[in-house]
Design a protein around this motif. Structure first.
Motif, PDB file in Angstrom:
ATOM      1  N   ALA A   1      -0.547  11.339   6.065  1.00  0.00           N
ATOM      2  CA  ALA A   1       0.093  11.147   4.758  1.00  0.00           C
ATOM      3  C   ALA A   1       1.213  12.171   4.591  1.00  0.00           C
ATOM      4  N   GLN A   2       0.905  13.438   4.954  1.00  0.00           N
ATOM      5  CA  GLN A   2       1.905  14.496   4.808  1.00  0.00           C
ATOM      6  C   GLN A   2       3.096  14.253   5.726  1.00  0.00           C
ATOM      7  N   ALA A   3       2.815  13.802   6.941  1.00  0.00           N
ATOM      8  CA  ALA A   3       3.897  13.642   7.934  1.00  0.00           C
ATOM      9  C   ALA A   3       4.716  12.384   7.685  1.00  0.00           C
ATOM     10  N   GLU A   4       4.073  11.313   7.260  1.00  0.00           N
ATOM     11  CA  GLU A   4       4.793  10.031   7.197  1.00  0.00           C
ATOM     12  C   GLU A   4       5.149   9.570   5.786  1.00  0.00           C
ATOM     13  N   GLY A   5       4.462  10.088   4.746  1.00  0.00           N
ATOM     14  CA  GLY A   5       4.787   9.845   3.340  1.00  0.00           C
ATOM     15  C   GLY A   5       5.295   8.443   3.024  1.00  0.00           C
ATOM     16  N   GLU A   6       6.591   8.330   2.619  1.00  0.00           N
ATOM     17  CA  GLU A   6       7.193   7.062   2.178  1.00  0.00           C
ATOM     18  C   GLU A   6       7.090   5.987   3.249  1.00  0.00           C
ATOM     19  N   GLU A   7       7.116   6.408   4.526  1.00  0.00           N
ATOM     20  CA  GLU A   7       7.076   5.409   5.613  1.00  0.00           C
ATOM     21  C   GLU A   7       5.798   4.576   5.529  1.00  0.00           C
ATOM     22  N   ILE A   8       4.696   5.204   5.098  1.00  0.00           N
ATOM     23  CA  ILE A   8       3.438   4.462   4.966  1.00  0.00           C
ATOM     24  C   ILE A   8       3.606   3.372   3.905  1.00  0.00           C
ATOM     25  N   MET A   9       4.296   3.726   2.808  1.00  0.00           N
ATOM     26  CA  MET A   9       4.513   2.748   1.734  1.00  0.00           C
ATOM     27  C   MET A   9       5.342   1.568   2.264  1.00  0.00           C
ATOM     28  N   ALA A  10       6.318   1.878   3.100  1.00  0.00           N
ATOM     29  CA  ALA A  10       7.190   0.825   3.647  1.00  0.00           C
ATOM     30  C   ALA A  10       6.417  -0.056   4.614  1.00  0.00           C
ATOM     31  N   ARG A  11       5.586   0.565   5.450  1.00  0.00           N
ATOM     32  CA  ARG A  11       4.889  -0.205   6.495  1.00  0.00           C
ATOM     33  C   ARG A  11       3.645  -0.908   5.969  1.00  0.00           C
TER      34      ARG A  11
END
Ligand code: SF4
Length: 436
Positions: A87-97
């Motif tokens: 979560a800390q490393a990927e943040g917004e990318e998780i929301m996008a994916r």
């Protein structure tokens, strides 16, 4: 915006290190304090928290497959929060994916989960990977009920920047929790049922209090808590093993004779490329001083095989080190390139087949070392902290002072400290006979 009924049940799934396990326990307590109950075994939860680990390549991808598995046949999903280091490393990318994810929260911000859930219920998707000024520890509810062996995080983050590791980027700089807060939380853990406390930190022996006193001072003060029987600490860095901490192994009876001290490789060129800032020799000299202070101490370590550029001869040096130290137990891994780490772009990436072969040989040597240590313990009398019931009637399982798993038959209960004689050794556990 899609509104969701407030969650009545939760499930926290933690992956990776003990720090994540500790954070998972604290998140569960936080949700319980909001009146949300743990989902019964086998039943789907209204809210699922995936408390992730970012250490190995597959770990990050695994998060997305875990999220996918939470989707129901009708295309809906429970409320999903992704926490921890991915979560800390990927943040917004998780929301996008992953459109089904409502909340992404970093390891330093999960005390804000209740507010994030309120947003998510209203259909707002939130990301919080802040490293806030206020520490989560001041905002979390007091510990209520814990098992006989409990974790206490005393330090977080890391300033070492080993070239293969993401922790300094996902957990931030080294931060020591205040002395008084730790003593208070330790008393609460004992009141809540703990007989043993393991002090946790990415670099736990880098902990310093406000007067720059080291971990040995905290250990000394916690050892004065009458109902607390055992103290452990993990994970340490060789460069932070102070004389005071080594002497604590000699002087503090409640400090268990077990030291987890990662080294990662047995060759100085590889250690330099890893930016471990210690040598094989300095590591061995620390172990000599520790063994002089506590001759029966059990040693544990971490190893990585296949670090970029590692030659066959350099790997042989790692096997020689294992032979020389005689580890009681160890963790060993294949090198895994992590995004954003210097080693990921280094020349000489080792082929997977070579890594597999080296890991197999290393684990063969480590298992032999562990079995030898266990066999050496046969005939010894020691205390065992009872942690849970065994498979057979009257059988109990617990840990010896050397963190060995011991099973024995007796009229006992969880949390008891019983005296046993170790009578038979296996690779991963020993059997004991109760000493009346
Ligand atoms: S000491 Fe090295 S391996 Fe350990 S957490 Fe820090 S950077 Fe990572």
């Amino acid at each position: 915006m899609r509104h969701t009924p407030p969650p009545r049940t939760y499930r926290v799934k933690s992956f990776g290190c003990q720090m994540n396990v500790y954070d998972g326990e604290r998140m569960a307590e936080l949700l319980a304090e909001q009146g949300i109950s743990p989902a019964p075994e086998g039943e789907e939860a209204d809210l699922v928290v995936l408390n992730t680990c970012h250490i190995r390549e597959k770990a990050a991808e695994k998060v997305y497959s875990d999220i996918g598995r939470l989707r129901r046949e009708d295309g809906t999903a429970p409320l999903i929060a992704v926490a921890g280091c991915v979560a800390q490393a990927e943040g917004e990318e998780i929301m996008a994916r992953a459109p089904s994810v409502s909340m992404v929260v970093g390891p330093q911000a999960y005390h804000r989960l209740p507010a994030m859930i309120a947003d998510a219920v209203e259909g707002r998707r939130v990301v919080d990977t802040d490293m806030p000024a206020e520490t989560k520890f001041d905002m979390l509810p007091a510990r209520r009920k814990v098992g006989p062996s409990a974790f206490l995080t005393v330090q977080e983050g890391c300033d070492k920047f080993c070239t293969y590791c993401v922790v300094p980027y996902t957990r931030g700089a080294e931060v020591s929790r205040p002395f008084n807060d730790l003593v208070t939380e330790a008393h609460r853990l004992v009141e809540a049922g703990a007989r043993e406390i393991t002090l946790l930190g990415q670099n736990v022996n880098a902990w310093r209090d406000e007067s720059n006193r080291g971990l040995e001072k905290l250990i000394e003060v916690l050892a004065a808590i009458p109902e607390l029987a055992r103290i452990r600490y993990t994970t340490s860095h060789p460069n932070d093993m102070t004389e005071g901490l080594i002497e604590a192994h000699r002087d503090v009876e409640k400090l268990m004779p077990f030291l987890h001290l990662p080294v990662q490789a047995g060759n100085d060129r590889v250690l330099k490329a890893m930016n471990r800032s210690h040598t094989v020799d300095s590591y061995l000299r620390i172990l000599d001083r520790v063994r002089a202070a506590r001759p029966d101490i059990a040693l544990s370590g971490d190893f990585i095989v296949g670090f970029p550029g590692e030659s066959d001869a350099e790997f042989e040096d790692t096997l020689k080190l294992v032979e020389q130290v005689g580890y009681a137990q160890c963790f060993s891994f294949k090198y895994s390139p992590r995004p954003g780490t210097p080693a990921a772009t280094m020349d000489g990436q080792v082929p997977a087949a070579v890594m597999d072969e080296r890991l197999q040989r290393l684990q063969g040597a480590l298992n032999a070392s562990q079995l030898a240590f266990n066999r050496h313990s046969v005939g010894t009398r020691c205390s065992v902290l009872v942690e849970r019931q065994g498979k057979y009637p009257g059988q109990w399982l617990g840990k010896s002072p050397w963190l060995q798993s011991v099973h024995f038959t007796a009229d006992a209960a969880i949390g008891d400290l019983v005296e046993v004689e170790l009578v038979e050794a296996g690779a991963n556990s020993l059997s004991g006979r109760l000493v009346q």
